[in-house]
Design an enzyme around this catalytic site. Structure first.
Site, short mmCIF file in Angstrom:
data_model
loop_
_atom_site.label_atom_id
_atom_site.label_comp_id
_atom_site.label_asym_id
_atom_site.label_seq_id
_atom_site.Cartn_x
_atom_site.Cartn_y
_atom_site.Cartn_z
N TYR A 21 20.36 58.48 36.73
CA TYR A 21 20.80 58.03 35.73
C TYR A 21 20.10 56.84 35.12
CZ TYR A 21 25.29 60.02 36.42
OH TYR A 21 26.67 61.14 36.64
N GLU B 11 48.56 48.11 39.67
CA GLU B 11 48.36 48.49 38.23
C GLU B 11 48.55 47.74 37.58
OE1 GLU B 11 50.27 52.41 38.99
OE2 GLU B 11 51.82 50.66 39.41
#
Length: 396
Positions: free
Chosen positions: A300, A376
């Site tokens: 990349y 979360e």
């Protein structure tokens, strides 16, 4: 309380449920069939204007604002997992042996779904179009972003800007956004080198052409690339990660193989490293009498944050999350990201930010670690960040 915050918090339980479902059923790059099916189902439920799959396991959706035509902004989330055996002990841990969402892509996908839900309910607030890209195979070269660009994902409609965020385990800055202008991740290139010589008895090295000695000489010489061929102002890394040869201590083998990785933020530096690798190999052939077969694999490119897009995001995040939500990154990250292809291949200005996500348990484990587990409760912050950026950009 802003409308965006109120609606992000209202859908928290649903987004957590989606995240846990994805986490239980991780899928490796180009095999995200269950994950992409769930994404398509939720997007249809939320009422996006269009859903496409340019490749079998990627999903692209459009949401048109009702304030009229305008620009198009892309929001991207990667959705693939890693070949890692989970060791978090979570009640919703991976149910697939030797596979885990150890890089937070389950949270990225879930947050972008939450973003889709909010933007569908906020169509009256913006003009133009939001393109949601749920991208496959970020962690498996050559990268899903490259394939999507080749499939034309940045067109129809043409994308004017692209944003993405990535969760990052952290000691305590839950919900903070790390950003900087310019380079934000490195490029990555892989090298596999095979050295062929003439083996023989360890007591008679003069009758051999020793590939281990030749390989070791090249490994040492490679370290001089960064030290003597790269401007000290620039940053580059040349690391050898594997070397294999021989089966017995008294036998000189006929072959030695080794492999490494290089990273840089500057494309010229990246090319200098590549050229020097082949030049050193050619020189070592003359010195050692061995033959060197160098296989170079382009990974990349470096992700470069567009300054104007960073300024727009900073303003949006400050309005939505507060001035203290911004963390100015003093230096780029050391990893690589195929999100960079949207800029390099398609010429689309882009910006990539870090979302500090805390950690579960007594110790912070890095991304890709089998014990990596972030909080979360960071997801509403990610949703609010993406929604506010999209609206700010489109109405700007």
């Amino acid at each position: 309380m802003s409308v965006i915050k109120e609606r992000a918090e209202a859908c928290y339980d649903e987004i957590v449920g989606i995240r846990r479902q994805i986490h239980r059923h991780p899928e490796i790059g180009r095999n995200e069939f269950v994950t992409s099916a769930l994404i398509r189902e939720k997007l249809a439920e939320y009422g996006v204007d269009k859903i496409e799959s340019p490749v079998p396991t990627a999903v692209v959706a459009l949401i048109h604002g009702k304030k009229g035509p305008g620009r198009c902004v892309a929001l991207r989330a990667d959705i693939d997992a890693l070949p890692v055996q989970e060791e978090t002990g979570l009640p919703f841990a991976s149910e697939v042996p030797n596979m885990m969402h150890a890089c937070g892509h389950d949270m990225h996908a879930s947050m972008l779904l939450g973003t889709a839900r909010l933007l569908c309910s906020l169509r009256d607030e913006f003009c133009g179009t939001v393109k949601l890209i749920f991208q496959h195979s970020e962690d498996t070269l050559p990268g899903g972003a490259k394939e999507l660009v080749e499939k034309g994902v940045m067109e129809n409609p043409h994308v004017d800007a692209a944003y993405a965020i990535h969760v990052l385990p952290d000691e305590g800055r839950v919900g903070k956004i790390g950003m900087r202008k310019g380079p934000v991740t490195t490029s990555v290139d892989l090298y596999d080198i095979t050295v062929d010589g003439v083996g023989g008895h360890g007591s008679e090295p003069h009758k051999t052409t020793d590939p281990i000695l030749a390989a070791c000489q090249m490994v040492v010489a490679m370290q001089q690339i960064v030290a003597r061929r790269v401007d000290p102002i620039e940053t580059a890394v040349m690391s050898i990660g594997s070397i294999n040869a021989g089966v017995a201590p008294n036998v000189i083998p006929s072959q030695c193989k080794f492999g490494g990785v290089s990273r840089a933020y500057n494309e010229d530096v990246r090319e200098t490293i590549r050229q020097q690798m082949f030049a050193i190999a050619k020189g070592m052939e003359s010195i050692s009498g061995c033959t060197f077969d160098v296989y170079h694999y382009y990974g990349y490119p470096a992700a470069i944050n567009d300054g104007e897009l960073v300024d727009i995001a900073r303003a949006a995040i400050t309005e939505e999350l507060g001035e203290d939500a911004i963390v100015e990154l003093e230096k780029p990250m050391g990893f690589s990201e195929d999100f960079a292809y949207f800029r390099q291949m398609a010429g689309v200005p882009s910006a990539y930010f870090m979302l500090y996500a805390g950690h579960e348990g007594d110790q912070v484990y890095a991304l890709h670690n089998p014990k990596c587990c972030v909080k979360e409760e960071v997801m509403p912050y990610g949703i609010r960040t993406l929604v506010s950026i999209a609206i700010k950009y489109l109405n700007g």
